[in-house]
Design a protein around this motif. Structure first.
Motif, PDB file in Angstrom:
ATOM      1  N   ASN A   1       9.262 -20.005   7.296  1.00  0.00           N
ATOM      2  CA  ASN A   1       9.784 -18.656   7.128  1.00  0.00           C
ATOM      3  C   ASN A   1       8.657 -17.649   7.332  1.00  0.00           C
ATOM      4  O   ASN A   1       7.552 -17.824   6.814  1.00  0.00           O
ATOM      5  N   TYR A   2       8.949 -16.601   8.116  1.00  0.00           N
ATOM      6  CA  TYR A   2       7.999 -15.508   8.313  1.00  0.00           C
ATOM      7  C   TYR A   2       8.649 -14.209   7.865  1.00  0.00           C
ATOM      8  O   TYR A   2       9.793 -13.912   8.225  1.00  0.00           O
ATOM      9  N   ASN A   3       7.923 -13.448   7.061  1.00  0.00           N
ATOM     10  CA  ASN A   3       8.438 -12.213   6.497  1.00  0.00           C
ATOM     11  C   ASN A   3       7.431 -11.103   6.737  1.00  0.00           C
ATOM     12  O   ASN A   3       6.249 -11.245   6.424  1.00  0.00           O
ATOM     13  N   ASP A   4       7.893  -9.992   7.331  1.00  0.00           N
ATOM     14  CA  ASP A   4       7.047  -8.828   7.580  1.00  0.00           C
ATOM     15  C   ASP A   4       7.754  -7.601   7.011  1.00  0.00           C
ATOM     16  O   ASP A   4       8.862  -7.272   7.413  1.00  0.00           O
ATOM     17  N   ARG A   5       7.106  -6.945   6.069  1.00  0.00           N
ATOM     18  CA  ARG A   5       7.730  -5.828   5.356  1.00  0.00           C
ATOM     19  C   ARG A   5       6.771  -4.656   5.314  1.00  0.00           C
ATOM     20  O   ARG A   5       5.603  -4.804   4.931  1.00  0.00           O
TER      21      ARG A   5
END
Length: 419
Positions: free
Chosen positions: A241-245
């Motif tokens: 999983n990759y998350n960019d916020r």
């Protein structure tokens, strides 16, 4: 016919007419009870078990039901769960949430997991913004201690987010729009192969303009999972999983001595502060699990996980000592924190079942490496020349101009901590 006999006749006729409806609804209620009993949970015992047989107080939230009921935000999974109180956290709301199990006074007494793997933030806090909600099948909430099963942190309870298994061919899409320029799109693709094998891809993009300046955010989340049969008794599952916020941070509103909000140029929607306060995080989560049935009674499981979390935050802290209302000045302290955390997690378990006997044994190990930088901005120095200030940023609350930016004691991102 007397009124008494008429009443009895009406009641008898009504009962006869409604009997089929009551029987049908009773059958529906029984079928619902059966569905509840057939709900499989794993968190409270570390093994698949029907909800009705679990020796613990546990609530199961189905994410599809949550979405149909308006679930849009991290921590919404706790809505309606008795014995659990939650409050939105700092920053963007679902960061650092406060979750209380049965009156516990701190979030550190509970544990969050994804498929049984602890998901803990930089400072041992739960961060629901790291969880890939679009890939979650159900949420299992245990109210009570499970430290004997999961170790650290699970003194008052645990929340386990169970990811979906790709068990069929499916395409799911969801588009959402709302006020203040809110747009969100979700897409997932599933393809099954073999008896239990399959692959899933899921992605989310969210864009929110915010109701005021410096109040928007963007979010990217990409998730993939694969299940593979390595033989009749061995299965392998892996996901990433990759998350960019990226979230803007609006300012606090300055108050006068009478407690009234001070008026400034631009009105309620404008931003008064220093620079562009924001909170940016980039997170990787990967996990692998190998399960092998040695015999009908003995099974083994090996789990490995790696997390890489980067966070860069720039904030304005309100400084009451820097307020001069007669001069139209409010004070802030400029703060920057840049942190990287890398976590390696490994676990091995063995389960032996024979008749009514069930024995679970195992061990886990975790290593966490943290690099942290903390810097401050503003006019700083406990001297007459510097004005006895602590990183003070003086802002004109009507124009938003920084009034002391050219002061000789004004510094930018001065290092205070580097570990």
């Amino acid at each position: 016919m007397s009124s008494h006999h008429k009443t009895r006749a009406v009641l008898l006729t009504t009962s006869i007419l409604t009997l089929p409806w009551l029987v049908a609804n009773a059958q529906e209620d029984r079928s619902e009870d059966v569905r509840i009993e057939e709900t499989i949970v794993v968190t409270a015992t570390r093994g698949e078990q029907q909800l009705i047989d679990v020796p613990a107080s546990i609530a199961v939230q189905d994410t599809e039901d949550l979405l149909r009921n308006g679930f849009t935000y991290g921590t919404d999974e706790f809505r309606g769960v008795t014995g659990v109180f939650f409050r939105r956290g700092e920053g963007d709301g679902d960061e650092f949430p406060f979750v209380s199990f049965r009156g516990s006074t701190g979030t550190e007494g509970s544990l969050s997991l994804v498929d049984g793997i602890p998901i803990i933030g930089l400072y041992e806090e739960t961060q629901t913004n790291l969880i890939p909600y679009e890939a979650i099948d159900q949420v299992e909430i245990v109210k009570g201690p499970v430290s004997a099963l999961y170790g650290r942190g699970a003194l008052y309870g645990a929340t386990n987010y169970i990811t979906r298994n790709p068990d069929g061919d499916a395409v799911r899409t969801r588009l959402t729009a709302g006020s203040d320029d809110y747009y969100r799109g979700d897409l997932s693709l599933e393809r099954a192969f073999g008896a239990t094998g399959g692959v899933m891809l899921a992605g989310t993009y969210e864009d929110y303009g915010g109701w005021r300046e410096q109040g928007g955010r963007t979010l990217w989340n990409l998730f993939t999972k694969a299940n593979v049969d390595l033989g009749s008794d061995t299965t392998l599952s892996a996901y990433a999983n990759y998350n960019d916020r990226d979230s803007d941070m609006p300012n606090g509103r300055p108050l006068g001595a009478d407690g009234e909000i001070l008026a400034f140029d631009g009105g309620d929607e404008s931003f008064i502060g220093y620079g562009r306060p924001n909170n940016r995080s980039q997170n990787w989560l990967t996990a692998l699990k190998l399960e092998h049935a040695v015999s009908d009674a003995l099974s083994l499981a090996f789990t490995g996980s790696y997390r890489d979390m980067k966070r860069d935050v720039f904030l304005n802290f309100f400084d009451p000592w820097g307020v001069n209302l007669d001069a139209g000045i409010v004070g802030y302290n400029g703060f920057r924190g840049a942190t990287t955390q890398k976590v390696w997690f490994g676990e091995a378990t063995a389960r032996w079942e024979s008749g009514r006997h069930n024995i679970l044994a195992g061990f886990s190990a975790e290593q966490s490496d943290i690099t942290e930088f903390i810097g401050w901005t503003g006019q700083n120095g406990f001297t007459f020349a510097c004005g006895f200030t602590y990183y003070l940023v003086e802002v004109d609350y009507q124009s938003g101009d920084v009034l002391n930016a050219n002061h000789p004691c004004f510094v930018t991102d001065e290092t205070r901590t580097h570990t």
